[in-house]
Design an enzyme around this catalytic site. Sequence first.
Site, PDB file in Angstrom:
ATOM      1  N   GLY A  15       0.817  -1.216   0.000  1.00  0.00           N
ATOM      2  CA  GLY A  15       0.000   0.000   0.000  1.00  0.00           C
ATOM      3  C   GLY A  15       0.845   1.258   0.000  1.00  0.00           C
ATOM      4  N   GLY A  17      -0.198   4.415   0.188  1.00  0.00           N
ATOM      5  CA  GLY A  17      -0.968   5.573   0.670  1.00  0.00           C
ATOM      6  C   GLY A  17      -0.135   6.381   1.650  1.00  0.00           C
ATOM      7  N   PHE A  18      -0.803   7.190   2.451  1.00  0.00           N
ATOM      8  CA  PHE A  18      -0.082   8.052   3.380  1.00  0.00           C
ATOM      9  C   PHE A  18       0.733   7.258   4.392  1.00  0.00           C
ATOM     10  CE2 PHE A  18      -3.431  10.956   1.906  1.00  0.00           C
ATOM     11  CZ  PHE A  18      -2.660  12.059   1.577  1.00  0.00           C
ATOM     12  N   GLY A  19       0.144   6.172   4.916  1.00  0.00           N
ATOM     13  CA  GLY A  19       0.842   5.372   5.923  1.00  0.00           C
ATOM     14  C   GLY A  19       2.056   4.653   5.357  1.00  0.00           C
ATOM     15  N   VAL A  83      -1.817  -7.792  -4.256  1.00  0.00           N
ATOM     16  CA  VAL A  83      -1.665  -8.820  -3.237  1.00  0.00           C
ATOM     17  C   VAL A  83      -3.009  -9.531  -3.079  1.00  0.00           C
ATOM     18  CG1 VAL A  83      -1.282  -9.213  -0.767  1.00  0.00           C
ATOM     19  CG2 VAL A  83       0.199  -7.641  -2.050  1.00  0.00           C
ATOM     20  N   GLU A 175     -18.190  18.589   1.186  1.00  0.00           N
ATOM     21  CA  GLU A 175     -17.357  19.240   0.180  1.00  0.00           C
ATOM     22  C   GLU A 175     -17.901  19.030  -1.228  1.00  0.00           C
ATOM     23  OE1 GLU A 175     -13.214  19.207   2.765  1.00  0.00           O
ATOM     24  OE2 GLU A 175     -13.766  17.432   1.650  1.00  0.00           O
ATOM     25  N   ASP A 304      -6.141   3.083   7.365  1.00  0.00           N
ATOM     26  CA  ASP A 304      -7.582   2.838   7.334  1.00  0.00           C
ATOM     27  C   ASP A 304      -7.948   1.368   7.467  1.00  0.00           C
ATOM     28  OD1 ASP A 304      -8.011   5.492   7.058  1.00  0.00           O
ATOM     29  OD2 ASP A 304      -8.742   5.416   5.001  1.00  0.00           O
ATOM     30  N   ALA A 320      -5.592  11.214   6.831  1.00  0.00           N
ATOM     31  CA  ALA A 320      -4.195  11.097   6.420  1.00  0.00           C
ATOM     32  C   ALA A 320      -3.202  11.265   7.586  1.00  0.00           C
ATOM     33  CB  ALA A 320      -3.900  12.105   5.309  1.00  0.00           C
TER      34      ALA A 320
END
Lengths: 425, 425
Positions: A15, A17-19, A83, A175, A304, A320
């Site tokens: 992954g 992403g941010f992590g 994966v 938003e 997440d 995030a």
Amino acid sequence: MRGVVVQDHHVVVVGGGFGGLQLVNDLKGAPVRITLIDRRNHHLFQPLLYQVATTLLATSEIAWPIRSFFRDRPEVTTLLAEVVGVDSQAHVVMLKGGTTIAYDTLVLATGATHAYFGHDEWEPVAPGLKTLEDATTIRRRVLLAFEQAELESDPAIRDALLTFTIVGAGPTGVELAGIIAELARTTLPKEFRNIDTTKARIILVEAGPRVLASFDQVLSSYAHKALEKLGIEVRTGKPVTSCTAEGVTIGETFVPSRTIVWAAGVQASPAAAWLGAPSDRAGRVVVDKELRAPGKADVFVIGDTAAVMRDDGSPVPGIAPAAKQQGAYVAKVIWAKLSGQPAPGPFHYRHQGSLATIGKSAAIIDFGWIKLRGWLAWWVWGLAHIYFLIGVRWRIAVAWSWLWIYISRQHSARLITQRETMREE
Amino acid sequence: MRGVVVQDHHVVVVGGGFGGLQLVNDLKGAPVRITLIDRRNHHLFQPLLYQVATTLLATSEIAWPIRSFFRDRPEVTTLLAEVVGVDSQAHVVMLKGGTTIAYDTLVLATGATHAYFGHDEWEPVAPGLKTLEDATTIRRRVLLAFEQAELESDPAIRDALLTFTIVGAGPTGVELAGIIAELARTTLPKEFRNIDTTKARIILVEAGPRVLASFDQVLSSYAHKALEKLGIEVRTGKPVTSCTAEGVTIGETFVPSRTIVWAAGVQASPAAAWLGAPSDRAGRVVVDKELRAPGKADVFVIGDTAAVMRDDGSPVPGIAPAAKQQGAYVAKVIWAKLSGQPAPGPFHYRHQGSLATIGKSAAIIDFGWIKLRGWLAWWVWGLAHIYFLIGVRWRIAVAWSWLWIYISRQHSARLITQRETMREE
């Protein structure tokens, strides 16, 4: 350099992403080889994804190739692959196509997708917003609704085409509703001859009692009023009970609405199933205090797809900064282990603040020590998001796009693309 | 204002490309109602489409909503719809879905698509480049080939994945080859661990005797050498005789190549069939000297879907300036007719020049009175294209993208998007 104990320790991160990215960043200089696997070639700046869905930004302004971040880190290998399973006994990750990759330490940072609370049949008519394709799908449907209304002679169908329903009044829903309202009220009116786009209905549905429930009552009420000022119908306290191509049922009431956007539920990726680990209702792996999958010393789960609790027992939010803190924490744990230092103790989440915007001039911010609302909050929000974009190239590009929209009221990316050129009826 | 003779004359324009837009622009102030129909919601700046296909520019940097151009022209109605036929006796245009639109004057500016010389079965493996989706398809395939090579253990398959074939050495083929070569040689090398992207083969195939045949021999030779300097294998004089998922056959020789891009043939839109008009080999309507379909006083055909001859009998090239001149000319004819003035005489094409770039530092330009090549030509090319972009907002955005690429050598839009996340084998 810290004392190196283990050579050629292989960290596999699933992954980008941010992590995942924070983890790989923070392992710079560690005595490890890293393989970063993602099924997409790009990292996505998800906090601004709704702006792609609503024609404000271009796809490439908020997504960057993952492997480009690590061009100067020869120990990091990036793989575009999916994966499909983990064998934590054999210490291998299984890829689609049959390849397996052995790990010494595994970090699953595979994120979440939207959930329909057992009504997956709603997805085709009520797309959620998690990927670039989701964003261009929503953009296409919103723009096509106006186009089809311009051609439509039946007033009932025309009204249904000009009714936009957003399900879920968290930050994303609020938003989306704000920008769609401004698109209809400000950007489009002069361009259509047969319809009055200012008459478009934008309905924001929230099953809970109020919008932006993660904020306090004062900010939430302010947001509610700001939404109504933009001409948005806010309907709280009743859930959506049905979504079809014709419209949406709110509680018992059917509302003809040809465009529905789903911003309600979240479902974690199948990491829990891969590990055979216990999960919470949203499918998140219930991790221990060091973010490990229970009973698996070499497998961490972050972001997440992990259920992490704050010190007060409330859940860490799926945003995030939380994922980044967890990535940074696991990097510390790995550093400590490999250098023979004591572990850094349990993970503590520090909440830095909550932000949400309502259209082009209002926002609410809760930093804990200060609460902001109105245009000042909007500017703080904008500057913070530009700051958090990766790289000066994109900061300037996004700043320019926003500045232009602010001055000209013309949106940048009003493109209907992909094969579905006319929506299936 | 010129003398108005006819009131409420309805001009229907099909196609929002360069020709159609120029026509509508030049009819500003004329005593007409205009309906502009396009099956896409955007005008596409096709001369830079290859830069989207090769990760230099974002889709929204070269495409703009057609209706936004005419927001201040209430007499212009823009419709997103697909024309499926014309009844020139009844003076109506038929739309998909059954709607008909009556016209007093009809202008067909529906463009062209790529052609496979009777081998349409090659299209899935050798996509052409005419739409934004074509560009993102090619971008995805080029980027995926590198990604799959990084994962591939069989050296023969890896080599086939790292072999890119461009069929056709006109400006588009040359431009595609140049940027793909630079992507492989300059941008990507440091990002992959298992493959050496600088070893990628880029093959440019041309059935004719030389590259860029529309330029003179000197400039064409210069371009040939510039391509070879970029490491591109230029193969002239032999046609492609087969394209499959495994590779391409050039003359008699099979070359394993998993990525093929088609930049060879052109086929006009079906305007000739709609009109029952005579057409040339590429399907273009053979128009009279006033760009009218033969025998139909109220139907004009312009741009890539019209076969127009120069004064010397050679065909007018299928480029943007030619389409714009034809749009402007037809506007003049309509103005003259409606104001009772004499017709402006037959259409004359003025060739302003030919331009082509080879990678990021070379170009060739032939203005007739002056020929340029090398870096100076490249700068003239770049400034000309920025100048011709519509609107200051996009001029600045594209200039910034190019400037950044020029400085950093990092491409802006390296995104793999759309559903096909892994190429079907």
